[in-house]
Design an enzyme around this catalytic site. Structure first.
Site, mmCIF file in Angstrom:
data_model
loop_
_atom_site.group_PDB
_atom_site.id
_atom_site.type_symbol
_atom_site.label_atom_id
_atom_site.label_comp_id
_atom_site.label_asym_id
_atom_site.label_seq_id
_atom_site.Cartn_x
_atom_site.Cartn_y
_atom_site.Cartn_z
ATOM 1 N N GLU A 16 13.981 -21.432 -14.603
ATOM 2 C CA GLU A 16 15.103 -21.035 -15.460
ATOM 3 C C GLU A 16 15.153 -21.891 -16.722
ATOM 4 O O GLU A 16 14.403 -22.861 -16.865
ATOM 5 C CB GLU A 16 16.410 -21.105 -14.658
ATOM 6 C CG GLU A 16 16.390 -20.103 -13.513
ATOM 7 C CD GLU A 16 17.699 -19.996 -12.758
ATOM 8 O OE1 GLU A 16 18.589 -20.846 -12.946
ATOM 9 O OE2 GLU A 16 17.831 -19.032 -11.972
ATOM 10 N N ASN A 26 10.771 -19.328 -9.411
ATOM 11 C CA ASN A 26 11.510 -19.018 -10.639
ATOM 12 C C ASN A 26 11.755 -20.280 -11.465
ATOM 13 O O ASN A 26 12.045 -21.341 -10.930
ATOM 14 C CB ASN A 26 12.797 -18.223 -10.389
ATOM 15 C CG ASN A 26 13.703 -18.814 -9.339
ATOM 16 O OD1 ASN A 26 13.261 -19.487 -8.421
ATOM 17 N ND2 ASN A 26 14.990 -18.566 -9.479
ATOM 18 N N CYS A 59 12.394 -7.572 -9.247
ATOM 19 C CA CYS A 59 13.089 -6.934 -10.373
ATOM 20 C C CYS A 59 12.143 -5.965 -11.089
ATOM 21 O O CYS A 59 10.925 -5.977 -10.870
ATOM 22 C CB CYS A 59 13.610 -7.993 -11.341
ATOM 23 S SG CYS A 59 12.381 -8.584 -12.511
ATOM 24 N N GLU A 67 7.807 -14.157 -9.209
ATOM 25 C CA GLU A 67 6.673 -13.228 -9.075
ATOM 26 C C GLU A 67 5.779 -13.268 -10.302
ATOM 27 O O GLU A 67 4.559 -13.336 -10.201
ATOM 28 C CB GLU A 67 7.181 -11.788 -8.877
ATOM 29 C CG GLU A 67 7.960 -11.561 -7.599
ATOM 30 C CD GLU A 67 9.462 -11.754 -7.784
ATOM 31 O OE1 GLU A 67 9.865 -12.700 -8.513
ATOM 32 O OE2 GLU A 67 10.230 -10.982 -7.201
ATOM 33 N N CYS A 107 10.885 -15.055 -13.591
ATOM 34 C CA CYS A 107 10.930 -14.839 -12.143
ATOM 35 C C CYS A 107 9.710 -15.448 -11.458
ATOM 36 O O CYS A 107 8.620 -15.541 -12.053
ATOM 37 C CB CYS A 107 10.920 -13.347 -11.829
ATOM 38 S SG CYS A 107 12.380 -12.457 -12.343
HETATM 39 N N1 THU Z 1 14.516 -13.880 -9.644
HETATM 40 C C1 THU Z 1 13.215 -13.974 -9.260
HETATM 41 O O1 THU Z 1 12.579 -15.023 -9.369
HETATM 42 N N2 THU Z 1 12.636 -12.855 -8.763
HETATM 43 C C2 THU Z 1 13.257 -11.643 -8.606
HETATM 44 O O2 THU Z 1 12.632 -10.675 -8.209
HETATM 45 C C3 THU Z 1 14.661 -11.525 -8.925
HETATM 46 C C4 THU Z 1 15.302 -12.689 -9.567
HETATM 47 C C5 THU Z 1 15.137 -15.089 -10.189
HETATM 48 C C6 THU Z 1 15.465 -15.023 -11.658
HETATM 49 C C7 THU Z 1 16.582 -16.021 -11.773
HETATM 50 O O3 THU Z 1 16.023 -17.326 -11.925
HETATM 51 C C8 THU Z 1 17.271 -15.965 -10.409
HETATM 52 O O4 THU Z 1 16.363 -15.335 -9.551
HETATM 53 C C9 THU Z 1 18.570 -15.192 -10.432
HETATM 54 O O5 THU Z 1 18.408 -13.947 -10.990
#
Ligand code: THU
Length: 169
Positions: A67, A65, A115, A78, A76
C-alpha cells in the site's frame, strides 16, 4: 422495443470444504500464499493478502499487497506476484496462483476473489501461454478453485481484439 435474446455465460469452479482435500500441489501453493501475507505492507487497510504463483519451470514466485499513503499507488498481492514472475522469468508460463488473506478487523470466512484489475493481468498471461489455476481461500471456510481465468472473467478483453481492431484501421 428492439428484438434481443438472452444468452447465459456459464462459469464453473470447484469448491473444497477442507484444505487437506486439495490436490497436493494446490495445497503446497496455498501454504506459500499464506506465508507471503505476513510480509504484506497494508498499514492503511489492515487487510493482508498473499499470493503465490507456480511457474512451468517449477519455480514459485510470491507477492503481497503493497500500500501507499497515496492510496491508488498501492498494488494488490496478485499483481505484485504476477509481474515479479514476468520480470524474473520472462517467457515462462504461469500455471497456477494461490491467494490467501487476513485482516485485523474480522475473521474472513469467504475465499478471496481477485479484483478486476488482477483478473485482467491473469487473463493476459493465460492468453499468452495456457490455462492458469486459481486457488482462493479466506482465513476459514471453503476453498474455491477455478481451472482458468475464464471462470472469473467471462467475455474477457484480449490481445486478439486489439489486433482485430488494428486491422480495421
Ligand atoms: N487486495 C489485494 O491484494 N488483492 C485483491 O484481490 C483485493 C484487494 C488488497 C489491496 C489493498 O491493499 C487491500 O487489499 C484492501 O483493498
Amino acid at each position: 422495443m428492439g428484438f434481443s435474446k438472452k444468452i447465459q455465460l456459464i462459469s464453473t469452479i470447484d469448491v473444497y470444504d477442507l484444505e487437506r482435500d486439495l490436490p497436493e500441489t494446490d495445497r503446497a501453493l496455498l501454504k506459500q500464499a499464506k506465508r507471503a501475507l505476513d510480509a504484506a505492507y497494508a498499514p492503511y487497510s489492515n487487510f493482508y493478502v498473499g499470493a503465490a504463483v507456480l511457474l512451468d519451470n517449477g519455480q514459485v514466485v510470491i507477492g503481497n499487497n503493497q500500500e501507499n499513503a497515496s492510496y491508488p499507488s498501492g498494488l494488490c498481492a496478485e499483481r505484485v506476484a504476477i509481474y515479479q514472475a514476468g520480470a524474473r522469468f520472462p517467457g515462462i508460463a504461469l500455471k497456477a496462483i494461490a491467494i490467501a488473506c487476513r485482516t485485523d478487523s474480522y475473521v474472513i470466512k469467504e475465499p478471496l476473489s481477485p479484483c478486476g484489475a488482477c483478473r485482467q493481468a491473469l487473463a493476459e498471461y493465460e492468453n499468452l501461454y495456457s490455462k492458469i489455476r486459481i486457488i482462493m481461500k479466506g482465513e476459514t471456510g471453503k476453498i474455491y478453485v477455478a481451472e482458468s481465468i475464464e471462470s472469473l472473467l467471462p467475455l474477457m478483453f484480449t490481445a486478439k481484439q486489439v489486433k482485430k481492431q488494428a486491422n480495421h484501421l
